[in-house]
Structures are given as C-alpha cells and as structure tokens.
Design a protein around this motif. Structure first.
Motif, PDB file in Angstrom:
ATOM      1  N   ALA A   1      -3.868  73.275  71.229  1.00  0.00           N
ATOM      2  CA  ALA A   1      -3.817  72.890  69.821  1.00  0.00           C
ATOM      3  C   ALA A   1      -2.708  73.618  69.074  1.00  0.00           C
ATOM      4  N   VAL A   2      -2.656  74.936  69.225  1.00  0.00           N
ATOM      5  CA  VAL A   2      -1.616  75.710  68.537  1.00  0.00           C
ATOM      6  C   VAL A   2      -0.239  75.391  69.105  1.00  0.00           C
ATOM      7  N   GLY A   3      -0.157  75.202  70.407  1.00  0.00           N
ATOM      8  CA  GLY A   3       1.124  74.841  71.016  1.00  0.00           C
ATOM      9  C   GLY A   3       1.644  73.518  70.496  1.00  0.00           C
ATOM     10  N   ALA A   4       0.748  72.552  70.323  1.00  0.00           N
ATOM     11  CA  ALA A   4       1.159  71.261  69.769  1.00  0.00           C
ATOM     12  C   ALA A   4       1.643  71.424  68.335  1.00  0.00           C
ATOM     13  N   MET A   5       0.953  72.237  67.564  1.00  0.00           N
ATOM     14  CA  MET A   5       1.355  72.449  66.175  1.00  0.00           C
ATOM     15  C   MET A   5       2.721  73.124  66.089  1.00  0.00           C
ATOM     16  N   PHE A   6       2.912  74.164  66.888  1.00  0.00           N
ATOM     17  CA  PHE A   6       4.161  74.904  66.818  1.00  0.00           C
ATOM     18  C   PHE A   6       5.304  74.251  67.586  1.00  0.00           C
ATOM     19  N   SER A   7       5.066  73.077  68.156  1.00  0.00           N
ATOM     20  CA  SER A   7       6.185  72.329  68.716  1.00  0.00           C
ATOM     21  C   SER A   7       7.197  71.998  67.631  1.00  0.00           C
ATOM     22  N   LEU A   8       6.757  72.001  66.387  1.00  0.00           N
ATOM     23  CA  LEU A   8       7.682  71.730  65.282  1.00  0.00           C
ATOM     24  C   LEU A   8       8.774  72.787  65.195  1.00  0.00           C
ATOM     25  N   ALA A   9       8.474  74.029  65.585  1.00  0.00           N
ATOM     26  CA  ALA A   9       9.496  75.068  65.578  1.00  0.00           C
ATOM     27  C   ALA A   9      10.622  74.735  66.548  1.00  0.00           C
ATOM     28  N   VAL A  10      10.274  74.089  67.665  1.00  0.00           N
ATOM     29  CA  VAL A  10      11.277  73.682  68.654  1.00  0.00           C
ATOM     30  C   VAL A  10      12.029  72.445  68.184  1.00  0.00           C
ATOM     31  N   TYR A  11      11.335  71.537  67.513  1.00  0.00           N
ATOM     32  CA  TYR A  11      11.928  70.266  67.110  1.00  0.00           C
ATOM     33  C   TYR A  11      12.589  70.311  65.734  1.00  0.00           C
ATOM     34  N   LEU A  12      12.536  71.458  65.064  1.00  0.00           N
ATOM     35  CA  LEU A  12      13.073  71.543  63.702  1.00  0.00           C
ATOM     36  C   LEU A  12      14.525  71.081  63.623  1.00  0.00           C
ATOM     37  N   GLN A  13      15.382  71.677  64.434  1.00  0.00           N
ATOM     38  CA  GLN A  13      16.796  71.307  64.386  1.00  0.00           C
ATOM     39  C   GLN A  13      17.040  69.879  64.865  1.00  0.00           C
TER      40      GLN A  13
END
Length: 405
Positions: free
Chosen positions: A21-33
């Motif tokens: 769950a947290v990994g899915a949420m923080f995927s945004l940190a990877v996809y930000l750029q």
C-alpha cells in the motif's frame, strides 16, 4: 494454529500489506518528473496530489481505526484494498491536474489509511509481549517498500509511459492485497492478553473524549505532527533533488532504496531498544538524529554523500514511527486503540501533507531545495522539544509493561 502463534501471522500480514500500500502511494515520488515532463503540469500541481494523499490518509485513518474497533480489521482492510486499486487506476486515466489530485490524492489516500492504524491496533491486541518489536515489524513494510515497489516502479517507467506503469501497479494491488485481507483476524478478547484486572478496568472506563483531551494524547499528537512534518519533504523530494545534482534517475532512486533499507534496520533496532530501554527515551533520541540528518542533506551533492545521509535519516525516521503506537497503547489501552492511534495519525498527516507542498513550492520558487531541508531540520528539533513533555505512564500500564516505561 494457536492464537498466540497467529499473532505473528498478523504481524507478517501487516508488514506485507503496508509494503504494497505505501509502496503504491510513494510511486508518485518516482513518477513525479516523468509526469511533469509528459503532461506539462507543474511540480507543485503534481506534488499537491501527495499533499491531498496525506490529508485524506490521516482523516480516513481515524475513521477506519474507529470502525475496526467496532467490526474488526478484516472488512476494513478488504475495502481499502479495493479502493486503493481503483484510485491508482483512475489516476492513470486522469487528463487534468485536478482529476489526478482527486484520484491519487483523495481516493488513494483514503484507501491507504485503512491499513496502518487498523493493522497496528489489531497486532497490539494479538501480541502481549515484545509489543515494540511486533509493531516495528508491522511497519517494516514501510521500509521495505522503497527497496521493492520503488525500484519496480522505476523499472516500469523505463518500459512504458507513466500511465501504463500506474495501471500495472493498480493491478498488482488488487492481486495481492485482496487475498491477503481475507487472512486478517480480529484480536482475541482482552482477557486473553494477560493484563491485570485493574488494567482491564481502567481500559474499559476510558472514553474517546477523555483520551482526546488528555495531556498524553495532546503531546503524542503534536510530537507525531512535528516528526512527520520534518521528514515528509525529504522523503518525497530527495529523488528529484538528487537528479538536480546531476545524478541519473535510476541511480537517484537507489538513494530512496538506501533510505528504506536503513529505515528497516531502524525499525528493528529502535523497536527492540524501546522494549528494553523505554519507549520515550528511545523516541527522543531518534528524533534528535532525524533533525540533524535533515540538515545534513544540504551538503549532499554526490551519490555517496546522498547514500550516507539517507542511511542516517532513514534509520531515524523509520525507527521512531512505530513507537507512537506503543505509546498510545501504554497510555490508553487496547479497547479504543484503533480510534486513538488513528486520531494521532490524522494529526500527523497534516505534518506529512506540508512536506511535499512546501518542497514543491520551494523548488518552483528558488530552483533548489536548500530551504526545504532547513525547514525540515528546524521543525524536527521542535518535535524533540515537544516529546520531552510526555507525562509518566499510568500506574496500571507500568504494572503491565515496566520495560516500556
């Protein structure tokens, strides 16, 4: 399987579910750029989705926690698993920043809030000894996520665009969390936890209103808030910060992974230390290290320097986060733990929400992240000052768990 042994199965389930769950949420940190480059949306607009994410997660966590106290954790986490996949799916189809913010920020945030507080409360009901270690092991999933989900997300973005990558993660969430939720069980009756009659009577007499206006809850919630405000910005923006320093994207993601690995070690080390040395003093020591490490990011510019600072920072914030649940259990007991810890987590989510938003504004305004790390370190020292105000544990709690005091 005996009920005592199933408590550790619940620990494993909690760790697995929080990782996904947290990994899915923080995927945004990877996809930000990649998102900003593909859509033309500003860094602030995309970061705002994470701000909404934390706000929704905190508010929903209180509701989910109170609901799990009444009906048990299984239906709560099952509903969260379905909603999380749906939120990720809708985010992958968003055509405007507002649509993305509502899908990823609101719906994903509500869904993720269903896992941490209810599972922590359930595990605390199952485990009567070594609670610091048990809760730390549940939160290990948060530390494992950067080493598993984040590299997976980074690999996906090299194979497809961000929309398809987000779709894959949505499918992964449904395929793993829905079956796992079916194995979650409600804790056994409180009489089975081995607590004294006096302690049980005190827990039964405690109301939510009594808890929320008490000094322990106020100090707990404010410390939790300042702690999360201190580490939210660095967690979300350090990958992008490393890229602005000239580090390649895949290498920059490994900084996040190092931080997560160190957080894994911090959770185990500080969890064991809390059982032996006392949860309050271990929490304060971890908060001091977190604040100093946040300041240290300012001087990092090469990959090795990022690794060193991220390791210390991850160890500290990863280690202190599970300790708030232990404190809540010792002050307020098991019966209302889901609601009390959920409420404290809701306050902390306001601090988490500040980090991504302030970091995005700092970068858009100044073209660098220096002031974000200064803010993070300063508010981290504030968390230390607040934590020093924790009152002694109630006598009934000390009689049951003297090592935790």
């Amino acid at each position: 399987m005996s009920e005592r042994r199933y408590g550790w199965v619940m620990v494993a389930l909690g760790a697995f579910m929080t990782c996904i769950a947290v990994g899915a949420m923080f995927s945004l940190a990877v996809y930000l750029q990649p998102i900003t480059q593909a859509t033309g949306w500003s860094t602030t607009a995309v970061s705002a989705a994470m701000t909404l994410n934390f706000l929704a997660m905190g508010a929903a966590g209180f509701g989910w926690g109170a609901l799990s106290d009444r009906i048990g954790p299984r239906p709560v986490v099952l509903a969260g698993a379905v909603l999380l996949g749906l939120g990720l799916f809708l985010a992958s189809r968003a055509q405007t920043p507002l649509q993305f913010q509502l899908a990823f920020g609101l719906l994903v945030g509500i869904a993720v809030g269903s896992f941490f507080s209810p599972m922590i409360a359930a595990v605390m009901g199952w485990i009567s000894e070594h609670r610091g270690l048990a809760v730390s092991l549940v939160s290990v999933g948060v530390g494992v996520a950067p080493m598993t989900m984040s590299p997976f997300a980074a690999w996906l973005i090299t194979q497809m665009d961000w929309r398809a990558a987000q779709m894959v993660i949505a499918v992964l969430v449904w395929a793993t969390l829905v079956p796992a939720a079916l194995f979650v069980r409600r804790p056994p009756p409180i009489e089975m936890t081995g607590k004294s009659d006096a302690a049980i009577a005190q827990e039964k007499s405690m109301t939510l209103r009594d808890a929320f206006v008490s000094a322990p809850f106020i100090v707990l919630a404010l410390t939790f808030f300042a702690c999360c405000a201190a580490h939210a910005g660095p967690i979300f923006h350090t990958v992008t910060y490393a890229m602005t320093c000239g580090i390649a994207p895949l290498a920059a993601v490994t900084v996040y992974s190092v931080e997560g690995l160190a957080g894994l070690g911090g959770r185990l080390a500080l969890g064991v230390a809390a059982d032996r040395l006392g949860v309050k003093r271990v929490l304060i020591a971890g908060l001091v290290i977190q604040a100093l490490a946040a300041f240290a990011f300012i001087s990092a510019s090469r990959l090795g320097e990022f690794y060193a600072v991220a390791a210390i920072f991850g160890f500290a914030y990863g280690g202190v986060m599970p300790l708030y649940a232990v404190l809540a259990r010792e002050y307020f007991g098991q019966r209302i733990l889901g609601a009390v810890f959920g409420a404290a987590a809701m306050v902390s989510s306001l601090g988490m929400a500040l980090g991504p938003a302030i970091g995005g504004w700092v970068f858009d305004t100044f073209g660098q992240y220096t002031w974000m790390y200064i803010y993070s370190g300063t508010i981290g020292l504030g968390a230390v000052a607040i934590a020093l105000a924790f009152p002694p544990f109630p006598k009934a709690a000390r009689a049951v768990a003297p090592a935790a005091a």
